[in-house]
Motif scaffolding. Structure first.
Motif, PDB file in Angstrom:
ATOM      1  N   SER A 237      36.666  58.420  44.275  1.00  0.00           N
ATOM      2  CA  SER A 237      38.049  58.743  43.897  1.00  0.00           C
ATOM      3  C   SER A 237      39.057  58.306  44.957  1.00  0.00           C
ATOM      4  CB  SER A 237      38.189  60.256  43.655  1.00  0.00           C
ATOM      5  OG  SER A 237      37.898  60.972  44.842  1.00  0.00           O
ATOM      6  N   ASP A 238      38.566  58.080  46.204  1.00  0.00           N
ATOM      7  CA  ASP A 238      39.461  57.597  47.257  1.00  0.00           C
ATOM      8  C   ASP A 238      40.009  56.205  46.945  1.00  0.00           C
ATOM      9  OD1 ASP A 238      38.894  59.907  48.593  1.00  0.00           O
ATOM     10  OD2 ASP A 238      37.459  59.003  49.990  1.00  0.00           O
ATOM     11  N   PHE A 239      39.285  55.472  46.099  1.00  0.00           N
ATOM     12  CA  PHE A 239      39.644  54.073  45.850  1.00  0.00           C
ATOM     13  C   PHE A 239      40.293  53.862  44.483  1.00  0.00           C
ATOM     14  CE2 PHE A 239      35.888  54.207  48.572  1.00  0.00           C
ATOM     15  CZ  PHE A 239      36.324  53.486  49.667  1.00  0.00           C
ATOM     16  N   LEU A 240      40.312  54.899  43.646  1.00  0.00           N
ATOM     17  CA  LEU A 240      40.789  54.743  42.274  1.00  0.00           C
ATOM     18  C   LEU A 240      42.202  55.289  42.124  1.00  0.00           C
ATOM     19  CD1 LEU A 240      37.591  55.851  40.327  1.00  0.00           C
ATOM     20  CD2 LEU A 240      38.266  53.552  40.980  1.00  0.00           C
ATOM     21  N   ASP A 241      42.983  54.606  41.320  1.00  0.00           N
ATOM     22  CA  ASP A 241      44.336  55.065  41.010  1.00  0.00           C
ATOM     23  C   ASP A 241      44.315  55.887  39.725  1.00  0.00           C
ATOM     24  OD1 ASP A 241      45.404  53.659  43.197  1.00  0.00           O
ATOM     25  OD2 ASP A 241      45.393  51.805  42.046  1.00  0.00           O
ATOM     26  N   ASP A 242      45.391  56.628  39.503  1.00  0.00           N
ATOM     27  CA  ASP A 242      45.497  57.411  38.267  1.00  0.00           C
ATOM     28  C   ASP A 242      45.627  56.472  37.069  1.00  0.00           C
ATOM     29  OD1 ASP A 242      45.382  59.741  39.726  1.00  0.00           O
ATOM     30  OD2 ASP A 242      47.573  59.872  39.943  1.00  0.00           O
ATOM     31  N   GLY A 243      45.238  56.959  35.918  1.00  0.00           N
ATOM     32  CA  GLY A 243      45.386  56.166  34.708  1.00  0.00           C
ATOM     33  C   GLY A 243      44.041  55.751  34.136  1.00  0.00           C
ATOM     34  N   LYS A 244      44.102  54.952  33.077  1.00  0.00           N
ATOM     35  CA  LYS A 244      42.890  54.476  32.423  1.00  0.00           C
ATOM     36  C   LYS A 244      42.253  53.345  33.231  1.00  0.00           C
ATOM     37  CE  LYS A 244      44.593  55.535  27.773  1.00  0.00           C
ATOM     38  NZ  LYS A 244      44.920  54.956  26.446  1.00  0.00           N
ATOM     39  N   ARG A 245      40.932  53.328  33.237  1.00  0.00           N
ATOM     40  CA  ARG A 245      40.238  52.376  34.094  1.00  0.00           C
ATOM     41  C   ARG A 245      39.050  51.742  33.378  1.00  0.00           C
ATOM     42  NH1 ARG A 245      41.311  56.957  37.537  1.00  0.00           N
ATOM     43  NH2 ARG A 245      39.273  57.819  37.009  1.00  0.00           N
ATOM     44  N   ILE A 246      38.793  50.474  33.710  1.00  0.00           N
ATOM     45  CA  ILE A 246      37.587  49.769  33.251  1.00  0.00           C
ATOM     46  C   ILE A 246      36.835  49.278  34.486  1.00  0.00           C
ATOM     47  CG2 ILE A 246      36.682  47.704  32.086  1.00  0.00           C
ATOM     48  CD1 ILE A 246      38.968  47.913  30.121  1.00  0.00           C
ATOM     49  N   ALA A 247      35.540  49.531  34.532  1.00  0.00           N
ATOM     50  CA  ALA A 247      34.707  49.041  35.642  1.00  0.00           C
ATOM     51  C   ALA A 247      33.906  47.827  35.178  1.00  0.00           C
ATOM     52  CB  ALA A 247      33.759  50.137  36.120  1.00  0.00           C
ATOM     53  N   VAL A 248      34.041  46.732  35.904  1.00  0.00           N
ATOM     54  CA  VAL A 248      33.220  45.542  35.676  1.00  0.00           C
ATOM     55  C   VAL A 248      32.261  45.444  36.861  1.00  0.00           C
ATOM     56  CG1 VAL A 248      33.189  43.043  35.396  1.00  0.00           C
ATOM     57  CG2 VAL A 248      35.065  44.377  34.426  1.00  0.00           C
TER      58      VAL A 248
END
Length: 300
Positions: A237-248
Motif C-alpha cells: 500500500s506504500d506504493f499504490l495510489d487511491d482509485g481503481k487499479r490494474i496489475a500487469v
C-alpha cells in the motif's frame, strides 16, 4: 534479412545493360538468410560478376572473388576448410574493412527498415557516395547534405506486426548507379569528401557526446534523498495510489517486458479510469516505465 539483396541484384542487372563491366560485391555471409547462388541463377546473372569477401579463420587474411562455396582451402596459409564468406563470428578487422570499402566506387544500401544502419556511415567515412533507401533511418542518411542519392521504394507490411517495410525499386537502384557512373571523377571524389565531413560533424563521438552533455545538463535537479532497507518487507500500500487499479505482472524476461509495451495503450483505452501498475524486476524497469499509459512500475 533487412538488407534487400534480391532488390539490389535486380537493380544491378538493369545497370549492367549500360555498364557491362560492372561488378557487385556482397560483403556478407552467403549461408545466412538469402540464398544468393539461387538468386544469381534466377536473375540470369554471371557468377563472375557477383563478388564476395572470403576470410580465413586460421591466418586472418581475406580475399575478394566470386563465390565457390564455403569451407575452402586458404590460399594464404594452406589450411583446409578455414576459408568462408565473412560473418559475425569470423570476419575482417577494422583496417581490412576500410580497405574493402576503398575498393568500391559507390556503396548501395537498399533495406526494408532500420534504426541506425552502421555500414552507411562506414561507407561515408571511406568517402564513398552512398545510395540509400529513403525510409526510416535512411531519411536522415540519404539527404543532399549527407551526400547520398535516395532510393525510391514501395510500402509493404510485415505479417503479424503490421510494421511498415520498404521494398526498394530496382529501377531506382539502376538509375542512381548510372548517375554515379556517369559522374565526373573529380566531382565524385569531392562529394565523397563532403560525405565524410558530414558524418564526422553529425555522428562522431565528440559530436554525439556533446549533444548528450547538453541534454543531461539541461535536466532539472531531482531529490533522490530516501532510504531503503532491503531487509524490511514493504507494505504494498506504500506504493499504490487511491482509485481503481490494474496489475500487469511480468517478472521476466527483457523481451517479454518490451513486448507488453504494445498492449498498454489498448489496455488503458479499455479501462480508462484505472491506473495501470506493472510489476517486474528492477533491471527491466527501463523497458517500460516511460510508457505514457503506465501509471507506475513496481518491483516484483
Amino acid at each position: 534479412l533487412r538488407k534487400s539483396v534480391p532488390n539490389i541484384m535486380e537493380g544491378f542487372k538493369l545497370f549492367k545493360k549500360d555498364c557491362p563491366n560492372a561488378k557487385l560485391l556482397l560483403h556478407t555471409h552467403w549461408s545466412e538468410g538469402w540464398d544468393i547462388p539461387r538468386l544469381i541463377k534466377e536473375k540470369n546473372l554471371n557468377n563472375d560478376d557477383i563478388l564476395t569477401t572470403y576470410f580465413c579463420s586460421a591466418c586472418s587474411q581475406y580475399e575478394i572473388r566470386s563465390f565457390t562455396g564455403q569451407e575452402q582451402t586458404c590460399p594464404f596459409c594452406g589450411t583446409e576448410k578455414s576459408l568462408n564468406t565473412t560473418n559475425v563470428s569470423s570476419g575482417v578487422n577494422e583496417e581490412q574493412l576500410n580497405e574493402i570499402y576503398n575498393i568500391m566506387d559507390v556503396y548501395c544500401h537498399p533495406f526494408t527498415s532500420g534504426g541506425m544502419e552502421i555500414p552507411i556511415f562506414e561507407a561515408k567515412m571511406a568517402e564513398l557516395i552512398t545510395l540509400v533507401t529513403n525510409y526510416s533511418c535512411g531519411e536522415d542518411s540519404s539527404t543532399l547534405e549527407s551526400c547520398s542519392l535516395p532510393l525510391d521504394w514501395a510500402e509493404y507490411r510485415e505479417p503479424g506486426t503490421q510494421f511498415i517495410k520498404a521494398s526498394t525499386y530496382a529501377s531506382s537502384i539502376a538509375k542512381q548507379l548510372k548517375k554515379v557512373w556517369k559522374m565526373d571523377n573529380t566531382k565524385r571524389l569531392e562529394i565523397g569528401k563532403k560525405a565524410r565531413e558530414w558524418t564526422i560533424k553529425n555522428y562522431s563521438t565528440e559530436s554525439v557526446g556533446k549533444k548528450l552533455e547538453l541534454i543531461l545538463d539541461s535536466m532539472p535537479d531531482i531529490d533522490y534523498d530516501f532510504e531503503w532497507d532491503e531487509n524490511k518487507s514493504a507494505d504494498l500500500s506504500d506504493f499504490l495510489d487511491d482509485g481503481k487499479r490494474i496489475a500487469v505482472v511480468m517478472p521476466q524476461s527483457a523481451v517479454d517486458v518490451i513486448y507488453i509495451n504494445s498492449l498498454m495503450s489498448n489496455l488503458k483505452e479499455l479501462y480508462d479510469d484505472y491506473d495501470i501498475y506493472v510489476f517486474t524486476k528492477p533491471e527491466f524497469f527501463d523497458f517500460i516505465e516511460d510508457h505514457p499509459s503506465v501509471h507506475k512500475v513496481i518491483t516484483y
